[in-house]
Design a protein around this motif. Structure first.
Motif, mmCIF file in Angstrom:
data_model
loop_
_atom_site.group_PDB
_atom_site.id
_atom_site.type_symbol
_atom_site.label_atom_id
_atom_site.label_comp_id
_atom_site.label_asym_id
_atom_site.label_seq_id
_atom_site.Cartn_x
_atom_site.Cartn_y
_atom_site.Cartn_z
ATOM 1 N N THR A 9 74.920 26.059 29.883
ATOM 2 C CA THR A 9 73.661 25.926 29.154
ATOM 3 C C THR A 9 73.997 25.421 27.756
ATOM 4 O O THR A 9 74.761 26.046 27.026
ATOM 5 C CB THR A 9 72.938 27.278 29.080
ATOM 6 O OG1 THR A 9 72.663 27.722 30.405
ATOM 7 C CG2 THR A 9 71.633 27.156 28.306
ATOM 8 N N THR A 11 72.345 23.764 24.131
ATOM 9 C CA THR A 11 71.140 23.576 23.335
ATOM 10 C C THR A 11 71.362 22.430 22.353
ATOM 11 O O THR A 11 72.310 22.463 21.566
ATOM 12 C CB THR A 11 70.771 24.861 22.573
ATOM 13 O OG1 THR A 11 70.599 25.918 23.516
ATOM 14 C CG2 THR A 11 69.498 24.679 21.772
ATOM 15 N N ARG A 34 64.864 22.827 18.920
ATOM 16 C CA ARG A 34 65.893 23.094 19.921
ATOM 17 C C ARG A 34 65.383 22.729 21.307
ATOM 18 O O ARG A 34 64.232 22.985 21.636
ATOM 19 C CB ARG A 34 66.294 24.560 19.884
ATOM 20 C CG ARG A 34 67.103 24.916 18.669
ATOM 21 C CD ARG A 34 67.386 26.422 18.592
ATOM 22 N NE ARG A 34 68.509 26.704 17.714
ATOM 23 C CZ ARG A 34 68.492 26.564 16.404
ATOM 24 N NH1 ARG A 34 67.409 26.145 15.798
ATOM 25 N NH2 ARG A 34 69.559 26.849 15.681
ATOM 26 N N THR A 36 66.951 23.050 25.342
ATOM 27 C CA THR A 36 68.038 23.561 26.173
ATOM 28 C C THR A 36 68.111 22.784 27.481
ATOM 29 O O THR A 36 67.087 22.531 28.118
ATOM 30 C CB THR A 36 67.844 25.060 26.449
ATOM 31 O OG1 THR A 36 67.805 25.740 25.183
ATOM 32 C CG2 THR A 36 68.970 25.628 27.278
ATOM 33 N N GLU A 77 74.614 23.756 20.539
ATOM 34 C CA GLU A 77 75.012 25.161 20.588
ATOM 35 C C GLU A 77 75.434 25.449 22.018
ATOM 36 O O GLU A 77 74.713 25.117 22.962
ATOM 37 C CB GLU A 77 73.851 26.057 20.167
ATOM 38 C CG GLU A 77 73.460 25.858 18.714
ATOM 39 C CD GLU A 77 72.199 26.591 18.314
ATOM 40 O OE1 GLU A 77 71.988 26.739 17.095
ATOM 41 O OE2 GLU A 77 71.412 27.000 19.195
ATOM 42 N N TRP A 78 76.615 26.026 22.146
ATOM 43 C CA TRP A 78 77.149 26.325 23.470
ATOM 44 C C TRP A 78 78.124 27.491 23.357
ATOM 45 O O TRP A 78 78.967 27.513 22.459
ATOM 46 C CB TRP A 78 77.866 25.096 24.048
ATOM 47 C CG TRP A 78 78.685 25.401 25.239
ATOM 48 C CD1 TRP A 78 78.252 25.643 26.506
ATOM 49 C CD2 TRP A 78 80.109 25.520 25.285
ATOM 50 N NE1 TRP A 78 79.308 25.901 27.337
ATOM 51 C CE2 TRP A 78 80.464 25.835 26.606
ATOM 52 C CE3 TRP A 78 81.125 25.396 24.341
ATOM 53 C CZ2 TRP A 78 81.783 26.027 27.007
ATOM 54 C CZ3 TRP A 78 82.431 25.585 24.740
ATOM 55 C CH2 TRP A 78 82.742 25.890 26.057
#
Length: 110
Positions: A9, A11, A34, A36, A77-78
């Protein structure tokens, strides 16, 4: 991209561009949008700069679904870390199940 190849996942974080009180260009990450998506993130290389301070830069190869809206100025973001996209995300196509957007990103610590 086939789900088998997209186990992570990710973002995509996009901040609005604006100007500060002196008229200089600025990025407001506190009001970022954001989105995802499922993708694939793998470490590519890591280096250490100890000239003026301890600093580690870890580069990642990231694959996202085709037509994902991601740009060179975005962040990702991960897995609890923030990555800076480096360079232009590039579309890859050939076999429909494997079509994707490929990019590199870096996490700098220190």
């Amino acid at each position: 991209m086939a789900l088998l190849l997209a186990p992570h996942t990710v973002t995509v974080v996009r901040a609005p561009e604006g100007f500060d009180a002196e008229g200089n260009s600025s990025t407001d990450w506190s009001s970022a949008e954001r989105m995802t998506v499922q993708g694939q993130v793998e470490p590519a290389a890591s280096s250490e700069n100890r000239d003026n301070r301890d600093q580690v830069a870890t580069n990642y190869l990231v694959r996202l679904p085709p037509r994902t809206d991601v740009a060179a100025r975005d962040r990702l973001e991960w897995n609890g870390i923030t990555l800076e996209v480096t360079g232009d995300p590039l579309p890859w196509s050939g076999l429909a199940l494997l079509d994707h957007i490929q990019l590199t990103a870096v996490c700098i610590k220190g």
